[in-house]
Design a protein around this motif. Structure first.
Motif, PDB file in Angstrom:
ATOM      1  N   GLU A 101       0.830  -1.208   0.000  1.00  0.00           N
ATOM      2  CA  GLU A 101       0.000   0.000   0.000  1.00  0.00           C
ATOM      3  C   GLU A 101       0.865   1.258   0.000  1.00  0.00           C
ATOM      4  OE1 GLU A 101      -3.700   1.965   2.513  1.00  0.00           O
ATOM      5  OE2 GLU A 101      -3.308  -0.194   2.650  1.00  0.00           O
ATOM      6  N   VAL A 102       1.969   1.227   0.738  1.00  0.00           N
ATOM      7  CA  VAL A 102       2.885   2.371   0.717  1.00  0.00           C
ATOM      8  C   VAL A 102       3.429   2.586  -0.686  1.00  0.00           C
ATOM      9  CG1 VAL A 102       5.109   3.252   1.521  1.00  0.00           C
ATOM     10  CG2 VAL A 102       3.558   2.151   3.142  1.00  0.00           C
ATOM     11  N   VAL A 103       3.970   1.532  -1.276  1.00  0.00           N
ATOM     12  CA  VAL A 103       4.580   1.656  -2.598  1.00  0.00           C
ATOM     13  C   VAL A 103       3.521   2.017  -3.636  1.00  0.00           C
ATOM     14  CG1 VAL A 103       5.824   0.400  -4.400  1.00  0.00           C
ATOM     15  CG2 VAL A 103       6.482   0.117  -1.997  1.00  0.00           C
ATOM     16  N   GLY A 104       2.345   1.402  -3.536  1.00  0.00           N
ATOM     17  CA  GLY A 104       1.279   1.713  -4.482  1.00  0.00           C
ATOM     18  C   GLY A 104       0.788   3.145  -4.374  1.00  0.00           C
ATOM     19  N   TRP A 105       0.837   3.718  -3.174  1.00  0.00           N
ATOM     20  CA  TRP A 105       0.453   5.123  -2.986  1.00  0.00           C
ATOM     21  C   TRP A 105       1.283   6.033  -3.897  1.00  0.00           C
ATOM     22  CZ3 TRP A 105      -3.061   8.318  -1.117  1.00  0.00           C
ATOM     23  CH2 TRP A 105      -2.716   9.618  -0.760  1.00  0.00           C
TER      24      TRP A 105
ATOM     25  N   LEU B 263       8.489   3.780  -5.921  1.00  0.00           N
ATOM     26  CA  LEU B 263       9.286   4.407  -4.872  1.00  0.00           C
ATOM     27  C   LEU B 263      10.747   4.084  -5.138  1.00  0.00           C
ATOM     28  CD1 LEU B 263       8.393   4.405  -1.110  1.00  0.00           C
ATOM     29  CD2 LEU B 263      10.698   3.815  -1.825  1.00  0.00           C
ATOM     30  N   GLN B 264      11.566   5.107  -5.317  1.00  0.00           N
ATOM     31  CA  GLN B 264      12.953   4.888  -5.726  1.00  0.00           C
ATOM     32  C   GLN B 264      13.677   4.005  -4.719  1.00  0.00           C
ATOM     33  OE1 GLN B 264      14.945   8.218  -7.431  1.00  0.00           O
ATOM     34  NE2 GLN B 264      16.992   7.357  -7.147  1.00  0.00           N
ATOM     35  N   SER B 265      14.370   2.984  -5.260  1.00  0.00           N
ATOM     36  CA  SER B 265      15.072   2.023  -4.398  1.00  0.00           C
ATOM     37  C   SER B 265      16.466   1.748  -4.939  1.00  0.00           C
ATOM     38  CB  SER B 265      14.284   0.716  -4.282  1.00  0.00           C
ATOM     39  OG  SER B 265      14.128   0.096  -5.553  1.00  0.00           O
ATOM     40  N   GLN B 266      17.139   2.808  -5.310  1.00  0.00           N
ATOM     41  CA  GLN B 266      18.487   2.687  -5.840  1.00  0.00           C
ATOM     42  C   GLN B 266      19.392   1.908  -4.888  1.00  0.00           C
ATOM     43  OE1 GLN B 266      19.617   5.579  -8.338  1.00  0.00           O
ATOM     44  NE2 GLN B 266      21.798   5.633  -7.937  1.00  0.00           N
TER      45      GLN B 266
ATOM     46  N   ASP C 285      10.664 -10.876  -0.699  1.00  0.00           N
ATOM     47  CA  ASP C 285      10.793 -12.263  -1.153  1.00  0.00           C
ATOM     48  C   ASP C 285       9.461 -12.823  -1.636  1.00  0.00           C
ATOM     49  OD1 ASP C 285      13.504 -12.442  -0.720  1.00  0.00           O
ATOM     50  OD2 ASP C 285      13.347 -13.502   1.198  1.00  0.00           O
ATOM     51  N   ASP C 286       8.381 -12.430  -0.962  1.00  0.00           N
ATOM     52  CA  ASP C 286       7.054 -12.914  -1.344  1.00  0.00           C
ATOM     53  C   ASP C 286       6.515 -12.226  -2.601  1.00  0.00           C
ATOM     54  OD1 ASP C 286       7.088 -14.581   0.856  1.00  0.00           O
ATOM     55  OD2 ASP C 286       5.851 -13.278   2.110  1.00  0.00           O
ATOM     56  N   GLY C 287       7.205 -11.199  -3.089  1.00  0.00           N
ATOM     57  CA  GLY C 287       6.746 -10.492  -4.276  1.00  0.00           C
ATOM     58  C   GLY C 287       5.637  -9.500  -4.004  1.00  0.00           C
ATOM     59  N   VAL C 288       5.401  -9.178  -2.731  1.00  0.00           N
ATOM     60  CA  VAL C 288       4.407  -8.154  -2.393  1.00  0.00           C
ATOM     61  C   VAL C 288       4.838  -6.815  -2.981  1.00  0.00           C
ATOM     62  CG1 VAL C 288       3.395  -6.859  -0.475  1.00  0.00           C
ATOM     63  CG2 VAL C 288       3.636  -9.346  -0.331  1.00  0.00           C
ATOM     64  N   ILE C 289       6.126  -6.514  -2.849  1.00  0.00           N
ATOM     65  CA  ILE C 289       6.737  -5.401  -3.588  1.00  0.00           C
ATOM     66  C   ILE C 289       7.877  -5.975  -4.416  1.00  0.00           C
ATOM     67  CG2 ILE C 289       6.094  -3.547  -2.006  1.00  0.00           C
ATOM     68  CD1 ILE C 289       8.865  -3.767  -0.727  1.00  0.00           C
ATOM     69  N   LEU C 290       8.049  -5.442  -5.595  1.00  0.00           N
ATOM     70  CA  LEU C 290       9.074  -5.901  -6.515  1.00  0.00           C
ATOM     71  C   LEU C 290      10.001  -4.741  -6.847  1.00  0.00           C
ATOM     72  CD1 LEU C 290       6.692  -7.994  -8.752  1.00  0.00           C
ATOM     73  CD2 LEU C 290       8.423  -8.932  -7.210  1.00  0.00           C
ATOM     74  N   ARG C 291      11.160  -5.059  -7.374  1.00  0.00           N
ATOM     75  CA  ARG C 291      12.158  -4.029  -7.651  1.00  0.00           C
ATOM     76  C   ARG C 291      12.611  -4.182  -9.099  1.00  0.00           C
ATOM     77  NH1 ARG C 291      17.987  -3.952  -6.014  1.00  0.00           N
ATOM     78  NH2 ARG C 291      18.652  -1.792  -5.663  1.00  0.00           N
TER      79      ARG C 291
ATOM     80  N   HIS D 278      13.345   1.046  -8.806  1.00  0.00           N
ATOM     81  CA  HIS D 278      12.221   1.470  -7.982  1.00  0.00           C
ATOM     82  C   HIS D 278      11.545   0.238  -7.400  1.00  0.00           C
ATOM     83  CE1 HIS D 278      12.570   5.242 -10.278  1.00  0.00           C
ATOM     84  NE2 HIS D 278      11.819   5.804  -9.356  1.00  0.00           N
ATOM     85  N   PHE D 279      10.990   0.390  -6.200  1.00  0.00           N
ATOM     86  CA  PHE D 279      10.009  -0.564  -5.708  1.00  0.00           C
ATOM     87  C   PHE D 279       8.691  -0.275  -6.420  1.00  0.00           C
ATOM     88  CE2 PHE D 279      12.199  -0.808  -1.321  1.00  0.00           C
ATOM     89  CZ  PHE D 279      12.824  -2.009  -1.635  1.00  0.00           C
ATOM     90  N   VAL D 280       7.997  -1.340  -6.803  1.00  0.00           N
ATOM     91  CA  VAL D 280       6.677  -1.218  -7.416  1.00  0.00           C
ATOM     92  C   VAL D 280       5.785  -2.294  -6.808  1.00  0.00           C
ATOM     93  CG1 VAL D 280       5.353  -1.274  -9.574  1.00  0.00           C
ATOM     94  CG2 VAL D 280       7.681  -0.390  -9.576  1.00  0.00           C
ATOM     95  N   ALA D 281       4.546  -1.956  -6.509  1.00  0.00           N
ATOM     96  CA  ALA D 281       3.589  -2.962  -6.065  1.00  0.00           C
ATOM     97  C   ALA D 281       3.308  -3.917  -7.221  1.00  0.00           C
ATOM     98  CB  ALA D 281       2.301  -2.296  -5.587  1.00  0.00           C
TER      99      ALA D 281
END
Length: 370
Positions: A29-33, A37-40, A67-73, A82-85
C-alpha cells in the motif's frame, strides 16, 4: 521563509506520508500510494517504506514482503531501480519503458548493445530463470558467457535493464544478501495492463496525490514523461486534482483542506533517495526555505541521509550498523534545542527498533571540530 512556501511544505509532507498519521496497511500500500518508490539502494529504501508504516515494522518484515513479491524491484520511470507494487508493475512499464529506453540509447551504443544482441540476451535470460530458477547477477553473466556474450560491469547492467524494461524479468528472492532475477510472468502474473490514456491519467493522479503540491516540471523529472503527455494526463485526471498558483508557479495536488501541522518539533531521518528528497526538481527549494543546505560549506553532493525537522532539511546523517547497535553520526546545519535533540534521539531509536539493535547518536554542528 514565506508563509505560502511553508504551507506548501506542510501539505507536501502530509502527502508523502511524513506529516501525520496515514493509515497504510502494508508495504504494497505504501509503494502503491506513490506508484513507484525509488530504491536505488535496497537497504535504505526499506527504511523509507517502514517510516510510512510506523513503529513495529522490522527490516526482516520488509525482506519477507520482498521475497514474497508483495513489492518488486525493477527499472522503471527513470534509469534507476524502484520498488513497485505487484499489481502496478505491468502498466507502469508499458507506459514508461519506451522513455527509459530512449534515455538509455547512448549507454546501449557505448556498450555495443544493438537490438539484435539485446533481444538475444533477453531470450537467454528468460529461458534460464523460468520455472522459479532465480539467478544472481553473477550467474547470469556466467550463463551469457557460455553463449559467447561478454557481459561484465556496465555492459551487464544494461543487458539486465533492457530485459527488465521489456517485462521479461524483475526482482527475485534474496539469496542471503545477494539479489536475484526472476521471470516477470511468474512474479506478477496478474499485473494488469491499461490503455495508454488511462495509464497516463493514473500515473499523473498518483504523483500529484502522493507528492503534491508539486509542479508539472517535477513530474517530468520524476516520471520521464513528456510535457505533452503530462498535459494530457492532467486533462484526463479532471476533478481528481486541483491546482494553486504561488509566486507565478502552478502546483497540483489532490483536493482537500490543508492539514493541521504535525506536532512540532518532529525529526525524521530520511535516506538520501527518499521520495520527499528526490521526487522534485523545480520545487525542491520547499525542503530548504531557510537556505541551510545551500549555506553548508562542505556538504557532500548527496549525503548518506537527510535530517528533517518538521518539513525542513536541518542536517545530514550516516549510519554504521554493528551486531548490537546502529551508530548514527549527525551533522547539524544549525543548533538544535533540547526538544529537537530529544526528537532526534527518538528518531534514532525508531531506526534502531527497525534494525533490531540499540541506537547510539553522536551529533555535531557543521563546522565544529570533534
Amino acid at each position: 521563509m514565506t508563509l505560502d512556501g511553508l504551507a506548501l511544505a506542510h501539505r507536501r509532507a502530509r502527502s508523502v506520508g511524513l506529516g501525520g498519521a496515514r493509515p497504510f496497511s502494508g508495504a504494497a500500500e505504501v509503494v502503491g500510494w506513490f506508484g513507484a518508490l525509488q530504491s536505488q539502494d535496497y537497504q535504505p529504501a526499506k527504511w523509507a517504506v517502514a517510516q510510512r508504516l510506523g513503529p513495529g515494522v522490522t527490516d526482516a518484515d520488509l525482506d519477507r514482503a520482498f521475497d514474497d513479491g508483495v513489492i518488486l524491484r525493477t527499472h522503471v520511470l527513470r534509469p534507476t531501480w524502484h520498488f513497485v507494487a505487484r499489481a502496478d508493475l505491468r502498466w507502469l512499464l508499458e507506459l514508461t519503458a519506451p522513455r527509459v529506453h530512449a534515455l538509455n540509447a547512448y549507454a546501449y551504443r557505448r556498450g555495443e548493445l544493438d537490438s539484435a544482441l539485446l533481444c538475444r540476451t533477453t531470450d537467454l535470460i528468460a529461458d534460464a530463470v523460468a520455472g522459479g530458477n532465480h539467478l544472481t547477477r553473477t550467474e547470469i553473466a556466467t550463463l551469457l558467457a557460455r553463449h559467447g556474450v561478454i557481459a561484465e560491469g556496465f555492459r551487464l547492467g544494461y543487458i539486465l535493464i533492457h530485459a527488465e524494461l521489456e517485462r521479461v524479468i524483475c526482482s527475485g528472492v534474496l539469496r542471503g544478501k545477494q539479489h536475484t532475477y526472476a521471470l516477470f510472468e511468474e512474479r506478477a502474473p496478474q499485473a494488469a495492463s491499461l490503455e495508454r490514456e488511462a495509464a497516463l491519467a493514473e500515473l499523473v493522479r498518483r504523483f500529484f496525490t502522493s507528492h503534491g503540491p508539486a509542479t508539472a516540471k517535477d513530474l517530468a523529472w520524476w516520471s520521464s514523461l513528456t510535457r505533452a503527455d503530462i498535459a494530457t494526463g492532467l486533462s484526463l485526471a479532471g476533478q481528481a486534482l486541483e491546482s494553486t498558483d504561488v509566486d507565478g508557479v502552478t502546483y497540483w495536488s489532490a483536493p482537500g483542506d490543508d492539514p493541521a501541522p504535525a506536532p512540532s518539533p518532529s525529526v525524521r531521518l530520511l535516506q538520501a533517495y527518499d521520495e520527499y528528497i528526490v521526487g522534485y526538481r523545480q520545487s525542491k527549494h520547499l525542503l530548504d526555505l531557510g537556505g541551510l543546505t545551500a549555506a553548508a560549506p562542505d556538504r557532500p553532493a548527496l549525503p548518506n541521509g537527510v535530517i528533517l525537522v518538521d518539513t525542513q532539511v536541518a542536517g545530514r546523517w550516516k549510519r554504521t550498523v554493528r551486531a548490537d547497535a546502529v551508530k548514527l553520526e549527525a551533522v547539524l546545519y544549525r543548533p538544535f534545542g533540547a526538544a529537537e535533540s530529544a526528537a532526534l534521539q527518538a528518531a534514532a531509536d525508531e531506526l534502531g527498533m527497525f534494525l533490531g539493535v540499540r541506537a547510539v547518536v553522536s551529533a555535531k554542528l557543521l563546522g565544529a571540530h570533534s
